[in-house]
Design a protein around this motif. Structure first.
Motif, short mmCIF file in Angstrom:
data_model
loop_
_atom_site.label_atom_id
_atom_site.label_comp_id
_atom_site.label_asym_id
_atom_site.label_seq_id
_atom_site.Cartn_x
_atom_site.Cartn_y
_atom_site.Cartn_z
N VAL A 52 28.86 102.50 -0.35
CA VAL A 52 29.64 102.89 0.82
C VAL A 52 30.92 103.54 0.32
O VAL A 52 31.64 102.95 -0.51
CB VAL A 52 29.97 101.68 1.71
N HIS A 59 27.98 105.82 4.53
CA HIS A 59 26.93 105.02 3.91
C HIS A 59 25.93 105.93 3.19
O HIS A 59 25.20 106.68 3.85
CB HIS A 59 26.23 104.16 4.96
N ARG A 67 19.18 96.57 -1.72
CA ARG A 67 19.43 95.72 -0.55
C ARG A 67 19.06 94.27 -0.83
O ARG A 67 19.74 93.34 -0.39
CB ARG A 67 18.66 96.26 0.66
N THR A 206 18.91 101.36 9.84
CA THR A 206 19.66 102.17 8.90
C THR A 206 19.26 103.63 9.10
O THR A 206 18.34 103.93 9.85
CB THR A 206 19.41 101.73 7.45
N GLU A 227 23.73 100.16 10.96
CA GLU A 227 24.81 100.63 10.10
C GLU A 227 25.57 101.75 10.80
O GLU A 227 25.01 102.44 11.65
CB GLU A 227 24.25 101.13 8.76
N ALA A 230 24.38 105.76 11.72
CA ALA A 230 22.96 105.87 11.39
C ALA A 230 22.25 106.75 12.41
O ALA A 230 22.56 106.72 13.60
CB ALA A 230 22.32 104.48 11.37
N SER A 255 24.16 105.59 15.88
CA SER A 255 24.26 104.17 16.24
C SER A 255 25.42 103.92 17.20
O SER A 255 25.32 103.07 18.10
CB SER A 255 24.42 103.32 14.98
N SER A 269 29.01 97.34 8.96
CA SER A 269 29.03 98.04 7.68
C SER A 269 28.19 97.29 6.66
O SER A 269 28.08 96.06 6.69
CB SER A 269 30.47 98.17 7.17
N ARG A 270 27.58 98.03 5.76
CA ARG A 270 26.76 97.42 4.71
C ARG A 270 27.55 96.42 3.87
O ARG A 270 26.99 95.43 3.38
CB ARG A 270 26.19 98.53 3.82
N LEU A 273 27.38 93.13 5.81
CA LEU A 273 26.11 92.77 6.42
C LEU A 273 25.66 91.36 6.04
O LEU A 273 25.23 90.58 6.90
CB LEU A 273 25.02 93.78 6.03
#
Length: 285
Positions: A52, A59, A67, A206, A227, A230, A255, A269-270, A273
């Motif tokens: 990120v 992202h 992941r 995502t 996310e 996205a 998104s 946000s990743r 997450l």
């Protein structure tokens, strides 16, 4: 100056220039530029921030293995059905055969198909999880993707575990025709049985999440997370505009747009997450 002395001086100048050039060379892969804000950063800085951008929060695409490493407690991930691989039931051929495409993708990604499934722990909470990988034929949903996700859901139902599916897909895999479309109903049916047991199911959308995946299990979560920025859609923007004869907003199919219209519950946000999923799992489980 004699000709010999002139040649020697030219040689020395050339050597100095080569030394300067070599000292200015940057090792390949050391730097990376953000696609959104054009800021330049160390690639290691990006990796440490879960891919990120630390400046604009863009992202970057990431792999299913990244992941897994990010979300789950160390050494808790147990892969399920990792040996399942697609065949070529229709003998499909365009610029090259479907079977050849599958071989190329396996060599390129190290995966058997476009999803990894397994069981892992998030802060000691056991979760059944499916993680789609866009690198494998655009994360397209073929018969193996459907079978792996269905088996995962069945295991979670028997074991009374919550399910999390991280979606990243271009939709159904056209090389398998109707067989790929059948996976929509198969996965949705398994999720219905899981829900009848009073068990929770989260989806994380995502970029991109499109086509038959959006039209089925991606939108069936008890909570739907996404996310930031996205791309989430069923049909393409141009197709919709030509169908309804209207111009769509610039942020259509993001998104944020879907959140404002009630299709998504949370945008996370990743980088946050894992902690957010733990909070939700703690509440529901």
């Amino acid at each position: 100056m004699s000709l010999f002395e002139w040649l020697i001086s030219k040689r020395n100048v050339s050597l100095k220039q080569n030394v300067i050039k070599s000292s200015l060379q940057v090792p390949e892969g050391l730097w990376i530029k953000c696609d959104k804000c054009d800021s330049l950063m160390y690639y290691k800085t990006l990796l440490n921030n879960f891919k990120v951008c630390p400046k604009c929060q863009h992202h970057f695409p990431t792999s299913s293995q990244d992941r897994i490493n990010h979300l789950f407690d160390d050494y808790t991930w147990q892969s399920l059905n990792s040996n399942l691989a697609s065949t070529d039931p229709l003998g499909f051929f365009d610029r090259k055969s479907y079977s050849k495409r599958l071989e190329d993708m396996k060599l390129k990604t190290g995966l058997s198909d476009a999803v990894q499934t397994g069981i892992g722990c998030i802060n000691n909470i056991s979760v059944a999880c499916g993680i789609m990988d866009f690198r494998f034929m655009g994360g397209s949903m073929g018969s193996v993707v459907g079978e792996k996700l269905t088996r995962l859901i069945e295991v979670a139902t028997i074991s009374k575990m919550p399910i999390i599916i991280l979606c990243s897909s271009g939709g159904a895999r056209m090389q398998e025709g109707m067989l790929s479309l059948m996976q929509m109903a198969k996965i949705s049916s398994a999720l219905h049985k899981h829900r009848e047991q009073g068990l929770v199911y989260f989806t994380v959308l995502t970029s991109p999440t499109t086509g038959g995946v959006t039209a089925s299990f991606a939108m069936l979560g008890d909570l739907i997370l996404a996310e930031p920025q996205a791309l989430i859609a069923f049909a393409g923007r141009r197709v919709i505009e030509q169908t309804i004869k209207e111009e769509l907003p610039d942020n259509f199919q993001t998104s944020e747009y879907l959140f404002n219209h009630g299709f998504i519950d949370l945008i996370i946000s990743r980088t946050h997450l894992r902690s957010q999923l733990y909070k939700l799992l703690s509440f529901y489980c």
